[in-house]
Motif scaffolding. Structure first.
Motif, PDB file in Angstrom:
ATOM      1  N   LEU A  68     -21.074 -15.058  14.761  1.00  0.00           N
ATOM      2  CA  LEU A  68     -21.326 -15.513  16.035  1.00  0.00           C
ATOM      3  C   LEU A  68     -20.073 -16.249  16.800  1.00  0.00           C
ATOM      4  CD1 LEU A  68     -25.087 -16.797  16.023  1.00  0.00           C
ATOM      5  CD2 LEU A  68     -23.969 -14.452  17.253  1.00  0.00           C
ATOM      6  N   LEU A  69     -19.386 -17.098  15.591  1.00  0.00           N
ATOM      7  CA  LEU A  69     -18.213 -17.723  16.329  1.00  0.00           C
ATOM      8  C   LEU A  69     -17.245 -16.964  16.644  1.00  0.00           C
ATOM      9  CD1 LEU A  69     -18.277 -20.802  13.930  1.00  0.00           C
ATOM     10  CD2 LEU A  69     -18.770 -20.782  16.294  1.00  0.00           C
ATOM     11  N   CYS A 113     -22.053 -26.136  19.445  1.00  0.00           N
ATOM     12  CA  CYS A 113     -23.690 -25.699  19.399  1.00  0.00           C
ATOM     13  C   CYS A 113     -24.232 -24.577  18.619  1.00  0.00           C
ATOM     14  CB  CYS A 113     -23.823 -25.361  20.928  1.00  0.00           C
ATOM     15  SG  CYS A 113     -23.185 -26.692  22.178  1.00  0.00           S
ATOM     16  N   VAL A 114     -23.305 -23.530  18.446  1.00  0.00           N
ATOM     17  CA  VAL A 114     -23.716 -22.418  17.628  1.00  0.00           C
ATOM     18  C   VAL A 114     -24.349 -22.745  16.200  1.00  0.00           C
ATOM     19  CG1 VAL A 114     -23.090 -20.246  16.788  1.00  0.00           C
ATOM     20  CG2 VAL A 114     -22.225 -20.798  19.237  1.00  0.00           C
ATOM     21  N   ILE A 117     -23.188 -17.386  10.773  1.00  0.00           N
ATOM     22  CA  ILE A 117     -22.446 -18.288  11.805  1.00  0.00           C
ATOM     23  C   ILE A 117     -21.032 -17.930  12.395  1.00  0.00           C
ATOM     24  CG2 ILE A 117     -21.412 -20.735  12.023  1.00  0.00           C
ATOM     25  CD1 ILE A 117     -23.977 -21.748  10.574  1.00  0.00           C
ATOM     26  N   LEU A 175     -17.928 -15.259  19.900  1.00  0.00           N
ATOM     27  CA  LEU A 175     -17.430 -16.200  20.919  1.00  0.00           C
ATOM     28  C   LEU A 175     -16.020 -16.273  21.335  1.00  0.00           C
ATOM     29  CD1 LEU A 175     -18.560 -18.569  22.947  1.00  0.00           C
ATOM     30  CD2 LEU A 175     -18.284 -19.967  21.001  1.00  0.00           C
ATOM     31  N   LEU A 205     -18.368 -24.831  23.088  1.00  0.00           N
ATOM     32  CA  LEU A 205     -19.682 -23.923  22.490  1.00  0.00           C
ATOM     33  C   LEU A 205     -19.431 -23.854  20.926  1.00  0.00           C
ATOM     34  CD1 LEU A 205     -20.107 -21.019  25.130  1.00  0.00           C
ATOM     35  CD2 LEU A 205     -21.354 -23.282  24.697  1.00  0.00           C
TER      36      LEU A 205
END
Length: 582
Positions: free
Chosen positions: A208-209, A250-251, A205, A212, A247
């Motif tokens: 991905l954050l 949501c991830v 996570i 992003l 966003l």
């Protein structure tokens, strides 16, 4: 699972708060208009910038407030303080009220204090909800503070305001709106009992954050310039930026749902063969794992008595040959330090000088961007310069998480990363002193933003590792006293050179009430040279700190039987450490 999903909502809330509360970074956007409205000199304007930074020296007040007030109340108080401070300045700059110099100085002080309170709230949220991955959580959320100036520039263009006074109005209103939006996730944050475990997907996570966040920074850096072309474009781009900030909610949910689905399918298929033994096996595996962690994790902190020779023989010989350099060095990574012990440490003062002569110089540069652009007759490019500094500061803050992601592959001390981050500063200032064209100005601004952003974000983790996580709040407050001090000294140096060059110009450029305006490269060329030399002192100090601490980091890493997960601290912190201040 509910507790795990709620803690990621808290991260999203901290991101929103940080993204809209870095209001000190857009000071240069309205500083020229504020100077003209108050009819003050460049030196007096510098004192107002110092007052804003001086608010950081009052960071202890936010920690004190958290001892007696709930965290949401402290958040709303910070928003109220900022609303009053920036709102009054907006009324002043638009001619609706009249204030003397000293009340405006106090307003700037309160504005800086409110930023510190916001930072403290975010630090506490990350520390309480991520015991193992606190460095990653802090690095991610702190990085969005660097985007504030870009977001505000986009918002100003979206409201179709031709006056820079709109920055002050948005500085007053947007933090309040962001705090209100963040209240629900904060009020529903998980209890400590639900945060005892750290699922394996946490590291995924965070990756991905961070990806992003990287694309969010690119979006604001390269598309922000399009917002000035038309009102429709500005509003469209602002809507896109808001969606990107939403966003992060949501991830984590998508990854948690995917892992839950896979686990349910796997458990159901095995249950048909083993009749429920899967749950017992998983429970037994968790218990064995926890026992192994307890047996191997208690000896993470190392001191000189744990030194068993081997590969450290070379380090020992180096120590003996450089006794002057290593005198009074730290005994262990993560060792707790009281205030009295902290100020007696040579390593602390090396760290203090590295910050004072490094990142603080970059902050003062950003405060002077408005006058720098004006002196080079590039007033129309002020917003572009602010966006470049803000975005690159964001990328620098984001890069400060690299040591946590690379720790399994590259065992390089965080103090070494700090020294590497200082290198662009003298390069940028020498470039600015040598050339006054727009390309050099953009390149120098980008390098300064990248370097200072990294140092700002990494400093929290460095303080925790060198001087203990439990005293982080107090110790980091002592460290950041260098910010108002440097803002005063470096800003005063720039202001004196600016005014002196302005008075020797032929012809002298005067504004109303006889205020001098300096035009040309010479207004800041000598200042850039001074700042370049000062940043070289920062580089030297950070290198000495690296050589004094690298053996401690190496031994602490070798003591671990297996590489730690991404984001794990060198030292296991005690629960509920003191809140850090902004």
């Amino acid at each position: 699972m509910a507790g795990q999903s709620r803690k990621w909502m808290v991260v999203a809330a901290a991101v929103w708060i940080q993204a809209f509360t870095g209001t000190n970074f857009d000071f240069s956007a309205y500083s020229s208009e504020l100077k003209a409205a108050m009819r003050i000199s460049q030196v007096q304007l510098n004192y107002l910038a110092t007052a804003s930074d001086l608010g950081k020296a009052l960071g202890w007040s936010s920690g004190l407030a958290l001892l007696y007030l709930p965290l949401p109340v402290v958040l709303l108080l910070a928003a109220a303080i900022g609303l009053a401070a920036y709102g009054a300045q907006w009324l002043l700059i638009t001619g609706r009220i009249s204030l003397s110099y000293f009340p405006v100085f106090l307003l700037c002080l309160l504005a800086g204090c409110s930023i510190c309170w916001f930072n403290t709230v975010c630090f506490v949220l990350c520390i309480r909800n991520f015991s193992l991955d606190r460095s990653l959580a802090l690095g991610l959320t702190i990085s969005f503070n660097g985007l504030s100036a870009s977001l505000y520039a986009l918002a100003v263009n979206a409201v179709s305001s031709s006056s820079s006074s709109a920055y002050l109005l948005l500085n007053a209103v947007l933090p309040l709106l962001a705090s209100t939006a963040a209240l629900l996730p904060i009020l529903r944050r998980p209890s400590a009992a639900l945060l005892l475990d750290s699922p394996s997907h946490d590291s995924h996570i965070f990756v991905l954050l961070h990806i992003l966040a990287f694309f969010t920074g690119l979006y604001l850096l390269f598309l922000n310039s399009l917002s000035s072309s038309s009102l429709t474009n500005a509003r469209f781009l602002l809507a896109g930026a808001v969606i990107l900030l939403l966003l992060p909610v949501c991830v984590p949910g998508l990854i948690c749902s995917r892992d839950r689905s896979r686990r349910n399918i796997y458990s159901s298929s095995l249950f048909g063969f083993f009749g429920g033994a899967v749950d017992d096996f998983e429970l037994q595996k968790q218990l064995v794992g926890s026992d192994e962690e307890e047996s191997t994790g208690s000896n993470v902190i190392m001191n000189d008595n744990d030194w068993d020779g081997g590969d450290d023989a070379d380090a020992g010989q180096h120590y003996c040959s450089c006794r002057g350099l290593m005198k009074g060095k730290l005994a262990a990574i993560g060792e707790e330090h009281s205030v009295a012990r902290l100020v007696r440490r040579i390593d602390f003062w090396l760290y203090y000088v590295a910050y004072f002569c490094g990142a603080t110089v970059g902050l003062v540069y950003s405060n002077n961007l408005g006058q720098i652009a004006q002196s080079l007759e590039k007033d129309s490019q002020t917003t572009t310069l602010i966006t470049v500094y803000s975005s690159c500061s964001f990328f620098g803050r984001l890069l400060s998480s690299a040591p946590d992601f690379l720790r399994q592959k590259i065992h390089f001390p965080r103090t070494g990363w700090l020294a590497v981050a200082v290198v662009p500063l003298p390069v940028a200032f020498f470039l600015l002193a040598e050339s006054g064209d727009m390309d050099a100005l953009l390149a120098g601004t980008a390098l300064i933003g990248l370097s200072s952003g990294f140092i700002f974000s990494a400093a929290v983790s460095v303080t925790s590792e060198l001087f203990g996580p439990n005293g982080l709040g107090v110790n980091h407050n002592i460290l950041i006293t260098n910010i108002p001090l440097g803002s005063l000294l470096y800003g005063l140096l720039a202001a004196l050179i600016y005014d002196a060059n302005g008075k020797t110009m032929a012809p002298v450029v005067l504004l109303r009430d006889g205020m001098v305006v300096c035009m040309g490269r010479k207004c800041y060329a000598k200042t850039f040279l001074w700042w370049a030399c000062i940043s070289l002192v920062s580089l030297a100090s950070s290198l000495v700190l690296y050589f004094r601490t690298k053996a401690l980091y190496r031994r602490a890493a070798r003591r671990r039987p297996h590489p730690p997960p991404a984001g794990e601290q060198v030292v296991e912190p005690e629960p509920e450490p003191e809140p850090a201040a902004g």
